[in-house]
Enzyme design. Structure first.
Site, PDB file in Angstrom:
ATOM      1  N   CYS A 265     -54.660  18.357   0.662  1.00 20.31           N
ATOM      2  CA  CYS A 265     -53.863  18.456   1.957  1.00 20.31           C
ATOM      3  C   CYS A 265     -53.715  19.975   2.526  1.00 20.31           C
ATOM      4  O   CYS A 265     -53.255  20.760   1.704  1.00 20.31           O
ATOM      5  CB  CYS A 265     -52.368  17.824   1.974  1.00 20.31           C
ATOM      6  N   CYS A 268     -50.440  21.496   2.958  1.00 19.81           N
ATOM      7  CA  CYS A 268     -49.879  21.503   1.437  1.00 19.81           C
ATOM      8  C   CYS A 268     -50.025  22.879   0.808  1.00 19.81           C
ATOM      9  O   CYS A 268     -49.338  23.519   0.083  1.00 19.81           O
ATOM     10  CB  CYS A 268     -50.211  20.218   0.635  1.00 19.81           C
ATOM     11  N   CYS A 377     -22.855  32.525  17.491  1.00 20.11           N
ATOM     12  CA  CYS A 377     -23.628  33.715  17.224  1.00 20.11           C
ATOM     13  C   CYS A 377     -24.904  33.382  16.153  1.00 20.11           C
ATOM     14  O   CYS A 377     -24.584  32.872  15.052  1.00 20.11           O
ATOM     15  CB  CYS A 377     -22.793  34.727  16.649  1.00 20.11           C
ATOM     16  N   CYS A 380     -25.288  35.289  12.938  1.00 25.12           N
ATOM     17  CA  CYS A 380     -24.089  34.835  12.167  1.00 25.12           C
ATOM     18  C   CYS A 380     -24.294  33.741  11.334  1.00 25.12           C
ATOM     19  O   CYS A 380     -24.153  33.616  10.183  1.00 25.12           O
ATOM     20  CB  CYS A 380     -22.832  34.643  12.943  1.00 25.12           C
TER      21      CYS A 380
END
Length: 474
Positions: A265, A268, A377, A380
């Protein structure tokens, strides 16, 4: 006087001078000598030619000698027609140039880039200061005790040529730990077929009987990460049995992240280096594993894995042992995955009110580091997981607290908070602390922890000096 250029052959020692075609009437010195004697102890940039008709530009030679002077690299030519056996031994079958690194005739690297002056200079300087050598059947690491990284390549392949300088960079970091070599599959087709090489470049680490193929990006940084991961695996390869034992029956306080993938894949394959990097960044806070769903298809089907890669986080145990969260984020880079995972760590920092901020932080006898933030925020929110890592890192030395500046605007205003998030340190030094604290200009947990440790050491030393003065006064 023009700097000399040396010509090497196997003929007996003969020294003579020929007039140089340069306008200044300078002289080029030609030296005939056995190359083994010359190459064993000196650095050389050597041009291999086939007969007198193959003449390199004398003016370019002079420039090379000057440009490589600081690296103590001598410049010379060798005519392969005068001694085919030597060129055959070095796997030189057409005009080319190579750098010999001053450690014998076996320690050399053939140049596969452009034959222009500054490309040659860059190659020569890189090569003599790195530890990549050209391989062939005679020196190919078969049953060597020491580990080797071998790059199987073709000179016509642009990604192969782009990888070579990155290998040189990586080799400098791993000198004495891992040997580096390159094998030209257009010259050594049989050897490449023997190792089932189907694409270029293919980079393989041989460690005695163990063989590991590198599948990351072609950069020195990622090669170094790959090697580090071979030494100290950050991701545990899980079988159905170990998944049950370690993940489903995990300890109550343990958290696991598991990547269910298939080797074929594409997404992956792109995820794997980021997944390993994320695991190293989590540094044991969260255990990381992977399950090969091609190998364990029935098990993955049983676990309701419907697509690859499937990333799941198994949090600290509650009443539901099989409960997990699936990652649905758009970005699958190490930082995004790490941030998402850290959000599931239990909070170690303390949420403070105006009253507890005054009582515990300002009037208390502990050192505190405070995150002043606002819930709306974005920065934050991104910093919040980092602050939890900091809280764990400095636990026992400094207490960590958070103040919501939307809920407690007055407290933040008194502390002179003008932006979010703002990190401040409140050290205890025997008296009530200043409400302004000490501003910390960093958003990195390790960086802040290092800074706090420095400050604590300074406080401790200051205390010792004060005690010493008091003792002297008595």
């Amino acid at each position: 006087m023009i700097s000399p250029v040396l010509i090497l052959t196997r003929k007996p020692f003969v020294k003579f001078s020929l007039p140089c075609p340069a306008e200044d009437g300078g002289v080029i010195e030609w030296l005939w000598w056995a190359p083994g004697d010359r190459l064993a102890h000196h650095r050389w940039l050597l041009f291999f030619q086939f007969g007198e008709s193959d003449k390199s530009n004398i003016q370019e030679f002079k420039k090379l000698k000057f440009l490589l002077k600081d690296e103590h690299i001598q410049v010379g030519k060798f005519d392969c027609l005068s001694s085919p056996s030597i060129c055959n031994k070095l796997y030189v079958y057409q005009p080319c140039l190579a750098v010999f690194k001053g450690k014998g005739t076996g320690d050399y690297e053939i140049h596969h880039g452009k034959k222009i002056l500054y490309d040659i200079v860059a190659f020569a300087k890189e090569s003599v200061n790195s530890h990549v050598i050209t391989l062939g059947p005679q020196n190919f690491p078969d049953k060597e005790k020491e580990p080797w990284l071998v790059d199987f390549f073709a000179p016509w392949c642009p990604p192969c040529r782009a990888l070579l300088p990155e290998l040189r960079k990586a080799s400098k970091h791993l000198y004495g730990q891992l040997k580096f070599g390159t094998l030209d599959c257009t010259v050594h087709e049989g050897l490449c077929n023997m190792h089932n090489i189907r694409a270029y470049p293919t980079t393989v680490v041989f460690n005695q009987s163990d063989v590991h193929e590198y599948e990351g990006h072609h950069s020195a940084e990622q090669i170094l990460e790959f090697i580090e991961d071979l030494r100290n695996p950050s991701v545990l390869s899980l079988t159905p049995e170990t998944f049950v034992e370690l993940v489903q029956r995990r300890k109550r306080e343990e958290i696991w992240m598991v990547d269910f993938y298939a080797p074929w894949c594409g997404p992956c394959q792109a995820l794997m280096p980021e997944w390993k990097k994320m695991a190293r960044m989590l540094n044991g806070l969260i255990s990381v594993g992977s399950v090969d769903c091609q190998k364990y298809y029935s098990f993955c089907h049983q676990e309701s894995v419907r697509g690859y890669p499937e990333i799941r986080l198994f949090p600290q145990k509650s009443n539901t042992a099989h409960h997990y969260y699936s990652y649905n984020g758009w970005h699958r880079d190490s930082y995004s995955l790490r941030g998402w995972a850290l959000g599931y760590l239990p909070q170690l920092s303390v949420d403070l009110t105006p009253q507890s901020f005054t009582e515990k932080v300002l009037n208390g006898k502990d050192h505190w580091v405070i995150d002043f933030y606002a819930p709306w925020c974005g920065p934050c929110q991104n910093f919040a997981p980092e602050f939890e890592i900091l809280a764990r890192t400095v636990k026992g030395k400094v207490k960590a607290g958070k103040v919501d500046c939307q809920a407690y605007a007055q407290t933040c205003q008194t502390a002179d908070i003008r932006a979010y998030p703002t990190i401040k340190f409140y050290p205890y030094q025997g008296t009530k602390k200043n409400v302004l604290g000490e501003y910390i200009d960093s958003r990195d947990a390790k960086g802040i922890a290092d800074l706090l440790n420095e400050k604590l050491e300074a406080i401790q030393n200051k205390g010792k000096r004060k005690k010493s003065r008091n003792k002297d006064e008595l």
